[in-house]
Motif scaffolding. Structure first.
Motif, PDB file in Angstrom:
ATOM      1  N   ASP A  21      -0.614  -8.420  16.789  1.00  0.00           N
ATOM      2  CA  ASP A  21       0.352  -6.745  15.481  1.00  0.00           C
ATOM      3  C   ASP A  21       1.213  -7.024  16.632  1.00  0.00           C
ATOM      4  O   ASP A  21       2.123  -8.205  17.845  1.00  0.00           O
ATOM      5  CB  ASP A  21      -0.400  -5.904  16.237  1.00  0.00           C
ATOM      6  CG  ASP A  21      -1.895  -5.218  16.941  1.00  0.00           C
ATOM      7  OD1 ASP A  21      -1.873  -6.159  15.387  1.00  0.00           O
ATOM      8  OD2 ASP A  21      -2.158  -4.675  16.019  1.00  0.00           O
ATOM      9  N   VAL A  37       4.298  -0.032  13.778  1.00  0.00           N
ATOM     10  CA  VAL A  37       3.418  -1.280  14.121  1.00  0.00           C
ATOM     11  C   VAL A  37       2.974  -2.356  12.504  1.00  0.00           C
ATOM     12  O   VAL A  37       2.044  -1.068  11.893  1.00  0.00           O
ATOM     13  CB  VAL A  37       1.499  -0.965  15.169  1.00  0.00           C
ATOM     14  CG1 VAL A  37       1.182  -2.053  15.280  1.00  0.00           C
ATOM     15  CG2 VAL A  37       2.191   0.180  16.295  1.00  0.00           C
ATOM     16  N   LYS A  39       0.264  -4.557  11.386  1.00  0.00           N
ATOM     17  CA  LYS A  39      -0.860  -4.609  12.502  1.00  0.00           C
ATOM     18  C   LYS A  39      -1.909  -6.110  11.776  1.00  0.00           C
ATOM     19  O   LYS A  39      -0.812  -6.277  10.365  1.00  0.00           O
ATOM     20  CB  LYS A  39      -2.355  -4.576  12.294  1.00  0.00           C
ATOM     21  CG  LYS A  39      -1.870  -2.471  13.167  1.00  0.00           C
ATOM     22  CD  LYS A  39      -3.212  -1.856  12.702  1.00  0.00           C
ATOM     23  CE  LYS A  39      -3.369  -0.924  13.822  1.00  0.00           C
ATOM     24  NZ  LYS A  39      -3.893   0.217  13.498  1.00  0.00           N
ATOM     25  N   GLY A  65       1.544   7.862  12.182  1.00  0.00           N
ATOM     26  CA  GLY A  65       0.914   7.453  13.001  1.00  0.00           C
ATOM     27  C   GLY A  65       0.469   9.022  14.393  1.00  0.00           C
ATOM     28  O   GLY A  65       1.822   9.681  13.763  1.00  0.00           O
ATOM     29  N   ASP A  69       4.290   5.323  13.948  1.00  0.00           N
ATOM     30  CA  ASP A  69       4.187   5.008  12.184  1.00  0.00           C
ATOM     31  C   ASP A  69       3.278   3.233  12.125  1.00  0.00           C
ATOM     32  O   ASP A  69       3.020   2.805  13.266  1.00  0.00           O
ATOM     33  CB  ASP A  69       4.628   5.465  11.602  1.00  0.00           C
ATOM     34  CG  ASP A  69       5.728   6.649  11.857  1.00  0.00           C
ATOM     35  OD1 ASP A  69       4.758   7.158  12.373  1.00  0.00           O
ATOM     36  OD2 ASP A  69       6.539   6.580  11.039  1.00  0.00           O
ATOM     37  N   ILE A  70       2.581   3.332  10.788  1.00  0.00           N
ATOM     38  CA  ILE A  70       2.099   2.417  10.977  1.00  0.00           C
ATOM     39  C   ILE A  70       2.520   1.226   9.678  1.00  0.00           C
ATOM     40  O   ILE A  70       2.522   2.379   8.496  1.00  0.00           O
ATOM     41  CB  ILE A  70       0.296   1.862  10.532  1.00  0.00           C
ATOM     42  CG1 ILE A  70      -0.426   2.851  11.918  1.00  0.00           C
ATOM     43  CG2 ILE A  70      -0.609   1.352  10.324  1.00  0.00           C
ATOM     44  CD1 ILE A  70      -1.512   3.412  11.963  1.00  0.00           C
ATOM     45  N   THR A  72       2.264  -0.430   5.639  1.00  0.00           N
ATOM     46  CA  THR A  72       0.650  -0.933   5.224  1.00  0.00           C
ATOM     47  C   THR A  72       0.830  -1.515   4.760  1.00  0.00           C
ATOM     48  O   THR A  72       0.277  -2.038   3.603  1.00  0.00           O
ATOM     49  CB  THR A  72      -0.230   0.636   4.645  1.00  0.00           C
ATOM     50  OG1 THR A  72       1.324   1.222   3.574  1.00  0.00           O
ATOM     51  CG2 THR A  72      -0.292   1.031   5.334  1.00  0.00           C
TER      52      THR A  72
END
Length: 274
Positions: A21, A37, A39, A65, A69-70, A72
């Motif tokens: 990550d 992040v 991933k 998150g 946060d993530i 996508t």
């Protein structure tokens, strides 16, 4: 309320997390500075790992998150990293620019700061002006947006139009002989002219300036920035300030040329530095 949003963003910094990550620091157009992040982006099979390199401009989808946060989804708008990382002078200049942006937007959301940043990176990547001029112009204009606009055409204290005898960061820029504090710098009139052009975006004047004026103005800009940030930029000392840089040098073969939506974004960014 949706926990997912889309925004344009510049990748300011990246930090590895775990084995696959990466933590990103982004400056977004509408949501300010965001840490998120991405991933699995360090795996060779990642769908968008190469799109999240420093200096790149992207359209990103982010899920809120708990602590971070993530990311996508990512679409590339302008992969400036390709050109900027291939040239040491451009790379060190771009690093100083994004560090300045990171400092100035830590607690402030500003779409104008975002547009200034994308404009500066686009100007660097397309070699529109000498890197040192782009850097100094960006710093002055970003400080002005943050509320610290320097004065170069009249005394920062009394408003007298001249003659301007000195420069004082604590006083706010140029000062006349009556207001000049002890120990202040005494730039040439040509340097004040160049500083004013960089602040106003007068590239016709800036591009024809002399090497001595560029050196002097760069020192004053660095002092002015340090005074208002109350700290030094770590990256500024590493900037390769080649004041004889040939701005007419063509971009190398394979330089990214935006098309479609990316071209529209690039055109909007260029308006900021034109």
């Amino acid at each position: 309320m949706s926990r997912t949003y889309r925004d344009e963003a510049v990748v300011l910094r990246t930090h590895d997390l775990g084995e696959a990550d990466r933590i990103l620091t982004l400056l977004t157009r509408e949501h300010g500075q965001v840490r998120a992040v991405a991933k699995g982006v360090r795996r060779t099979s990642s769908r968008f790992g190469a799109r999240l390199e420093p200096f790149g401009v992207v359209d990103v989808q982010i899920h809120l998150g708990r602590s971070l946060d993530i990311v996508t989804q990512v679409d590339t708008l302008a992969p400036h990293g390709r050109e900027l990382m291939a040239d040491y002078s451009l790379f060190t200049t771009a690093t100083a620019i994004v560090e300045t942006a990171a400092r100035l937007t830590e607690e402030e959301d500003s779409s104008q700061q975002y547009l200034l940043l994308t404009g500066a990176l686009a100007a660097l990547a397309r070699r529109r002006h000498a890197p040192t001029l782009v850097l100094d112009s960006y710093i002055l204009r970003a400080l002005a947006v943050a509320g610290w606009a320097p004065s170069f055409s009249e005394c920062a204290l009394c408003g007298n139009g001249g003659p301007l005898r000195a420069f004082s960061a604590p006083m706010g820029g140029a000062v006349c002989g009556d207001c000049r504090p002890p120990g202040s710098a005494a730039p040439t009139p040509e340097t004040f002219e160049l500083l004013g052009a960089l602040l106003a975006g007068d590239w016709a004047l800036a591009d024809t300036s002399h090497e001595r004026s560029r050196k002097e103005s760069s020192g004053l800009v660095a002092v002015f920035l340090q005074w208002h940030l109350e700290r030094q930029l770590r990256s500024l000392r590493h900037v390769d300030r080649d004041f004889a840089y040939d701005v007419a040098r063509p971009a190398p073969p394979g330089t990214y040329v935006p098309t479609g939506a990316a071209a529209a974004h690039s055109a909007q960014a260029r308006e900021i530095v034109a």
